[in-house]
Design a protein around this motif. Structure first.
Motif, short mmCIF file in Angstrom:
data_model
loop_
_atom_site.label_atom_id
_atom_site.label_comp_id
_atom_site.label_asym_id
_atom_site.label_seq_id
_atom_site.Cartn_x
_atom_site.Cartn_y
_atom_site.Cartn_z
N ILE A 135 1.22 -0.97 0.55
CA ILE A 135 0.10 0.04 -0.03
C ILE A 135 0.64 1.51 -0.68
O ILE A 135 0.74 2.47 -0.72
N MET A 136 2.14 1.17 0.58
CA MET A 136 3.77 1.91 0.47
C MET A 136 3.75 2.33 -0.85
O MET A 136 3.81 3.82 -1.02
N ASP A 137 3.70 1.85 -1.99
CA ASP A 137 4.09 2.36 -3.43
C ASP A 137 2.87 2.76 -4.10
O ASP A 137 2.42 2.22 -5.44
N HIS A 138 3.17 4.28 -3.92
CA HIS A 138 2.35 5.24 -4.21
C HIS A 138 2.69 6.19 -5.05
O HIS A 138 2.44 7.45 -5.09
N VAL A 139 3.82 6.57 -4.85
CA VAL A 139 4.82 8.03 -5.35
C VAL A 139 4.82 7.80 -6.98
O VAL A 139 5.45 6.83 -7.24
N PRO A 140 4.03 8.95 -7.48
CA PRO A 140 4.23 9.27 -8.15
C PRO A 140 5.72 9.47 -8.68
O PRO A 140 6.54 9.62 -8.84
N MET A 141 5.59 8.60 -10.57
CA MET A 141 6.82 9.15 -11.00
C MET A 141 8.15 7.91 -10.24
O MET A 141 8.76 8.19 -11.40
N VAL A 142 7.51 7.12 -9.51
CA VAL A 142 8.09 6.13 -8.94
C VAL A 142 7.77 4.81 -9.34
O VAL A 142 8.26 3.75 -10.25
N ASN A 143 6.63 4.54 -8.19
CA ASN A 143 5.44 3.43 -8.22
C ASN A 143 4.54 3.76 -9.56
O ASN A 143 3.72 2.90 -9.99
N ILE A 144 3.96 5.36 -9.45
CA ILE A 144 3.07 5.48 -10.23
C ILE A 144 3.95 6.70 -11.99
O ILE A 144 3.61 7.75 -11.49
N LEU A 145 3.62 5.52 -12.47
CA LEU A 145 3.61 5.94 -13.91
C LEU A 145 2.38 7.15 -14.34
O LEU A 145 1.89 6.58 -14.39
N PRO A 146 3.11 8.01 -15.65
CA PRO A 146 1.70 8.62 -16.46
C PRO A 146 0.68 7.88 -17.42
O PRO A 146 1.87 6.53 -17.14
N PHE A 147 0.20 8.18 -17.09
CA PHE A 147 -1.21 7.02 -17.95
C PHE A 147 -2.12 7.31 -18.80
O PHE A 147 -3.09 8.72 -17.82
N GLY A 148 -2.56 7.11 -19.70
CA GLY A 148 -3.65 7.33 -20.33
C GLY A 148 -4.15 9.13 -20.34
O GLY A 148 -3.24 10.41 -20.09
N MET A 149 -5.29 9.83 -20.51
CA MET A 149 -5.57 10.82 -20.65
C MET A 149 -6.24 11.37 -19.25
O MET A 149 -6.69 10.73 -18.40
N CYS A 150 -5.96 12.31 -19.02
CA CYS A 150 -7.19 13.00 -17.06
C CYS A 150 -8.00 13.87 -18.05
O CYS A 150 -7.54 15.08 -18.79
N SER A 151 -9.06 14.31 -17.72
CA SER A 151 -10.10 14.87 -17.97
C SER A 151 -10.63 15.43 -16.65
O SER A 151 -11.60 16.43 -16.42
N SER A 152 -10.50 16.19 -15.42
CA SER A 152 -10.68 16.56 -14.41
C SER A 152 -10.07 17.71 -14.45
O SER A 152 -9.20 18.44 -14.52
N ALA B 222 -9.94 19.21 -12.03
CA ALA B 222 -9.04 20.14 -10.70
C ALA B 222 -7.49 20.35 -11.08
O ALA B 222 -7.11 20.57 -10.54
N ASN B 223 -7.56 19.55 -12.02
CA ASN B 223 -6.49 19.38 -12.70
C ASN B 223 -5.77 20.78 -13.08
O ASN B 223 -6.36 21.46 -14.27
N PRO B 224 -4.34 21.60 -12.65
CA PRO B 224 -4.25 22.13 -13.66
C PRO B 224 -3.93 23.09 -15.26
O PRO B 224 -4.23 23.65 -15.63
N SER B 225 -3.38 21.25 -15.39
CA SER B 225 -2.92 21.48 -16.95
C SER B 225 -4.31 21.51 -18.02
O SER B 225 -4.55 21.80 -18.66
N VAL B 226 -5.77 20.73 -17.05
CA VAL B 226 -6.35 20.31 -17.86
C VAL B 226 -7.32 21.70 -17.63
O VAL B 226 -7.43 22.08 -18.46
N ALA B 227 -7.16 22.52 -16.81
CA ALA B 227 -8.13 23.98 -16.55
C ALA B 227 -7.07 24.12 -17.16
O ALA B 227 -8.55 25.24 -18.10
N ALA B 228 -5.97 24.42 -17.66
CA ALA B 228 -5.23 25.46 -18.48
C ALA B 228 -5.39 25.62 -19.90
O ALA B 228 -5.64 25.97 -20.59
N THR C 201 -10.68 19.82 -22.37
CA THR C 201 -9.60 18.91 -23.50
C THR C 201 -8.82 18.87 -22.53
O THR C 201 -7.31 18.87 -21.63
N PRO C 202 -9.21 17.71 -22.57
CA PRO C 202 -8.21 16.36 -21.64
C PRO C 202 -6.54 16.43 -21.65
O PRO C 202 -6.37 16.54 -22.75
N MET C 203 -5.61 16.47 -20.55
CA MET C 203 -4.94 15.83 -21.09
C MET C 203 -3.66 15.03 -20.53
O MET C 203 -4.54 14.49 -19.25
N PRO C 204 -2.37 14.43 -21.16
CA PRO C 204 -1.83 13.69 -20.49
C PRO C 204 -1.85 13.37 -18.59
O PRO C 204 -1.60 14.08 -17.69
N CYS C 205 -2.28 12.52 -17.97
CA CYS C 205 -2.63 12.05 -16.95
C CYS C 205 -0.57 11.68 -16.95
O CYS C 205 0.36 11.66 -16.67
#
Length: 104
Positions: A15-32, A34-40, A50-54
């Motif tokens: 459960i502790m393997d949750h570190v972005p870019m270490v355990n969780i790599l980018p995948f798919g497209m984000c459409s939230s 709340a995500n600053p890149s999607v908002a921009a 406009t979805p952006m890469p996750c």
């Protein structure tokens, strides 16, 4: 006593393997929105979503994990484990990556 070994494939995780870019790599497209890149990108497209890469933003551990199986002293992940993204998404285990050991 038999020993279960994880062989070729995805290494087992806890459960502790949750570190972005270490355990969780980018995948798919984000459409939230709340995500600053999607908002921009949405603002630049005059309000058209406009979805952006996750780019995962995972600050908390996976839940619930398997309390019966510990890896590194922490509950192992199983197919019911979920990880919340700070932008409002939920990450789950689609395929465990190995089929040698079944985690309850």
């Amino acid at each position: 006593m038999p020993v279960n070994r994880v062989t070729a494939g995805t290494p087992a995780a806890n459960i502790m393997d949750h570190v972005p870019m270490v355990n969780i790599l980018p995948f798919g497209m984000c459409s939230s929105p709340a995500n600053p890149s999607v908002a921009a990108a949405t603002a630049a497209a005059l309000g058209v979503l406009t979805p952006m890469p996750c780019m995962p933003a995972t600050a908390a551990p996976w839940a619930p994990g398997s309390p019966q199986v510990l890896l590194g002293g922490m509950p192992a992940l199983n197919t019911g484990s979920k990880l919340l993204c700070s932008w409002g998404g939920v990450i789950g285990v689609a395929s465990p990556g190995q089929m040698t050991v079944q985690v309850p």
